[in-house]
Design a protein around this motif. Structure first.
Motif, PDB file in Angstrom:
ATOM      1  N   THR A   1      38.742  33.437  41.302  1.00  0.00           N
ATOM      2  CA  THR A   1      39.459  32.269  40.804  1.00  0.00           C
ATOM      3  C   THR A   1      39.157  31.054  41.673  1.00  0.00           C
ATOM      4  O   THR A   1      38.689  31.171  42.817  1.00  0.00           O
ATOM      5  CB  THR A   1      40.967  32.507  40.799  1.00  0.00           C
ATOM      6  N   LYS A   2      39.447  29.892  41.152  1.00  0.00           N
ATOM      7  CA  LYS A   2      39.186  28.653  41.897  1.00  0.00           C
ATOM      8  C   LYS A   2      39.939  28.647  43.224  1.00  0.00           C
ATOM      9  O   LYS A   2      39.384  28.264  44.263  1.00  0.00           O
ATOM     10  CB  LYS A   2      39.596  27.456  41.042  1.00  0.00           C
ATOM     11  N   ASP A   3      41.199  29.076  43.193  1.00  0.00           N
ATOM     12  CA  ASP A   3      42.001  29.055  44.412  1.00  0.00           C
ATOM     13  C   ASP A   3      41.464  30.010  45.473  1.00  0.00           C
ATOM     14  O   ASP A   3      41.629  29.763  46.673  1.00  0.00           O
ATOM     15  CB  ASP A   3      43.458  29.415  44.092  1.00  0.00           C
TER      16      ASP A   3
ATOM     17  N   PRO B   1      35.934  27.000  36.413  1.00  0.00           N
ATOM     18  CA  PRO B   1      35.960  28.128  35.476  1.00  0.00           C
ATOM     19  C   PRO B   1      34.709  28.166  34.609  1.00  0.00           C
ATOM     20  O   PRO B   1      34.290  27.145  34.058  1.00  0.00           O
ATOM     21  CB  PRO B   1      37.214  27.854  34.636  1.00  0.00           C
TER      22      PRO B   1
ATOM     23  N   CYS C   1      33.204  32.575  38.119  1.00  0.00           N
ATOM     24  CA  CYS C   1      34.420  31.835  38.453  1.00  0.00           C
ATOM     25  C   CYS C   1      35.301  31.729  37.203  1.00  0.00           C
ATOM     26  O   CYS C   1      34.809  31.417  36.109  1.00  0.00           O
ATOM     27  CB  CYS C   1      34.075  30.437  38.956  1.00  0.00           C
ATOM     28  N   VAL C   2      36.588  32.010  37.380  1.00  0.00           N
ATOM     29  CA  VAL C   2      37.527  31.981  36.263  1.00  0.00           C
ATOM     30  C   VAL C   2      38.734  31.134  36.641  1.00  0.00           C
ATOM     31  O   VAL C   2      39.011  30.903  37.820  1.00  0.00           O
ATOM     32  CB  VAL C   2      37.979  33.403  35.862  1.00  0.00           C
ATOM     33  N   ALA C   3      39.453  30.710  35.609  1.00  0.00           N
ATOM     34  CA  ALA C   3      40.645  29.893  35.863  1.00  0.00           C
ATOM     35  C   ALA C   3      41.765  30.723  36.454  1.00  0.00           C
ATOM     36  O   ALA C   3      42.499  30.267  37.336  1.00  0.00           O
ATOM     37  CB  ALA C   3      41.106  29.235  34.559  1.00  0.00           C
ATOM     38  N   LYS C   4      41.902  31.951  35.977  1.00  0.00           N
ATOM     39  CA  LYS C   4      42.998  32.798  36.418  1.00  0.00           C
ATOM     40  C   LYS C   4      42.706  34.235  36.027  1.00  0.00           C
ATOM     41  O   LYS C   4      41.794  34.508  35.243  1.00  0.00           O
ATOM     42  CB  LYS C   4      44.324  32.352  35.785  1.00  0.00           C
ATOM     43  N   THR C   5      43.466  35.120  36.592  1.00  0.00           N
ATOM     44  CA  THR C   5      43.475  36.512  36.149  1.00  0.00           C
ATOM     45  C   THR C   5      44.906  36.858  35.732  1.00  0.00           C
ATOM     46  O   THR C   5      45.857  36.237  36.223  1.00  0.00           O
ATOM     47  CB  THR C   5      43.014  37.449  37.281  1.00  0.00           C
TER      48      THR C   5
ATOM     49  N   ASP D   1      36.294  35.173  28.748  1.00  0.00           N
ATOM     50  CA  ASP D   1      35.803  34.944  30.107  1.00  0.00           C
ATOM     51  C   ASP D   1      34.467  35.630  30.397  1.00  0.00           C
ATOM     52  O   ASP D   1      33.696  35.167  31.245  1.00  0.00           O
ATOM     53  CB  ASP D   1      36.843  35.399  31.133  1.00  0.00           C
TER      54      ASP D   1
ATOM     55  N   ALA E   1      38.868  42.003  39.234  1.00  0.00           N
ATOM     56  CA  ALA E   1      39.729  41.981  38.048  1.00  0.00           C
ATOM     57  C   ALA E   1      39.310  43.101  37.119  1.00  0.00           C
ATOM     58  O   ALA E   1      38.160  43.555  37.138  1.00  0.00           O
ATOM     59  CB  ALA E   1      39.627  40.642  37.318  1.00  0.00           C
TER      60      ALA E   1
END
Length: 463
Positions: free
Chosen positions: A24-26, A52, A71-75, A81, A99
């Motif tokens: 994720t980005k974070d 993402p 890279c993804v926005a969230k899981t 995705d 994930a």
């Protein structure tokens, strides 16, 4: 028209595979810091940013020991995705790190589907995903197959897909699942389903109108009627469309494609329902015997309809089919139709305009659409517009003048043919994607299919 994504998935038992690092980005900076100098150098050289959808091939200790960054926005992962990687990675086996695939199994499968009837594909399916969730494979495969059914049928030109070919698709489905097929055409159609006959009567020999019906399941189970508009080509009739409006009218049987795909899901999962599939299959053609503006049409229900526009034909064929469905006292009626341009003006191509005569049913559909990333948008069955359907010479007319609230008045017309106390939902779906995205190429598309399937599973449960 069979797409089988089953070989694209295997349970992860530690087989040799390339790793897909899901970040994720974070978490990107922390993950990057933990990588080897060689990997960090590769990331810097590729100028990878943690946006993402960003991807990169990462070197390993050996030439064949490479891995992939995603890279993804969230899981948890969303449906699409993994679709870009499924389209672009080299053939081989892959496993996720960071994930579980979850809903993205579907995107992996559809990222490798292509319509190949007339053109050799650039690539063939060959990217295999190893998953720690083998119990989710069957559902992903079933949904991918059903989506491919819709896409392939809608993409097929009308010269190769007319009423007879829709009948053949239904017959193949019936044979696969042990269902009963009934087809009404000719004199029986004239007397029993006069609006279906009227719309299709000008078609050439071999493309005659018909009502296709399939029944399956235990008669003791709740009766579910699924109807799909099967206008295999819509010239507009004597109210002829301009060439620009006719260009995509091979897709006017998109409702039938959705209904066939949903029927396959229902029977394949052995949902505990008594399924009644109905497809009024016609071609709205132009000839000396075409039905005319101003004609008053008889209906199976016994109402009379003043035909004010031959290009508002979809609601006519659906009216007779809805009447037939209601005669068996169903627990629920669902219809899919590429019915109005007004719905596209209001909501664009991605959101099927959804009408329901029951609030709980509407809420269940919208919730299932959100859960499956197959969104719907509820539109009103506004009683105040019902007076727009008044005719001076018949019980009602099919297309009010002025064009106001066109999707709503079309739905109100259909409601006249639904039994008063039967739950009913109508999806005015576009069945087409004007531009492509990963896993979702330009062309025919299933819009609303996963939402309705999710609602039905929640309503009726497993067999």
């Amino acid at each position: 028209m069979t797409y089988d994504p089953t070989p694209l998935f295997q349970p992860d038992r530690g087989q040799s595979a390339h790793t897909i690092h899901v970040v994720t980005k974070d978490a990107f900076e922390g993950w990057r810091t933990a990588q080897s100098p060689r990997v960090r150098t590769a990331l810097d050289a590729a100028r990878v940013e943690a946006k993402p959808g960003a991807t990169a091939i990462l070197p390993g200790a050996e030439a064949e020991d490479w891995s992939v960054l995603l890279c993804v926005a969230k899981t948890p992962l969303g449906t699409w995705d993994l679709a870009k990687l499924a389209e672009t990675l080299p053939d081989g086996s892959y496993r996720l790190d960071g994930a579980n695939a979850g809903a993205a199994l579907l995107g992996w499968a559809l990222g490798q589907h292509a319509f190949t009837r007339y053109k050799k594909p650039d690539r063939t399916p060959g990217r295999v995903l190893l998953t720690a969730e083998p119990a989710r494979i069957a559902e992903a495969v079933a949904l991918a197959r059903a989506t491919a059914v819709v896409r392939d049928l809608v993409n097929t030109p009308a010269a190769d897909l007319g009423p007879a070919e829709l009948e053949a698709e239904a017959a193949a489905l019936a044979e696969t699942h042990g269902a009963q097929l009934t087809v009404t055409k000719g004199a029986a159609l004239v007397s029993g389903y006069p609006m279906i006959h009227a719309v299709g009567q000008a078609a050439a020999t071999g493309r005659e109108p018909r009502l296709i019906e399939l029944e399956w399941g235990n008669p003791a189970h709740p009766r579910l009627a699924v109807i799909g508009k099967g206008v295999c080509f819509d010239s507009g009739g004597l109210d002829i469309k301009p060439s620009s409006g006719m260009r995509l009218m091979k897709k006017d049987m998109g409702g039938a494609a959705h209904a066939l795909a949903l029927a396959g899901l229902i029977m394949g999962a052995r949902l505990p329902v008594r399924l009644h599939l109905l497809i009024p299959a016609v071609e709205n053609a132009i000839a000396g015997n075409a039905f005319r503006p101003g004609d008053v049409l008889a209906t199976r229900k016994g109402l009379t309809v003043e035909n004010t526009n031959t290009d508002a034909e979809g609601r006519l064929v659906l009216g007779d089919a809805l009447t037939r469905a209601g005669e068996n006292t169903p627990d629920l009626i669902l219809d899919f139709a590429t019915l109005t341009g007004a719905a596209r003006v209001a909501l664009g191509p991605d959101l099927p305009a959804t009408f329901a005569n029951d609030d709980a049913l509407a809420e269940a559909l919208l919730a299932a659409g959100t859960a499956s990333e197959d969104p719907l948008w509820r539109m009103p069955l506004w009683d105040g517009y019902d007076e727009m359907l008044k005719s001076d010479i018949a019980d009602l007319l099919n297309a009010p003048d002025g064009g106001f609230a066109g999707a709503v008045t079309a739905a109100l017309f259909l409601r006249r043919f639904v039994p008063e106390h039967t739950q009913w939902a109508h999806l005015d779906t576009f069945a087409w994607r004007p531009s492509g995205k990963p896993g979702r190429p330009k062309g025919g598309e299933a819009l609303g299919l996963r939402a309705v399937w999710g609602m039905l599973k929640g309503r009726y449960g497993a067999a």
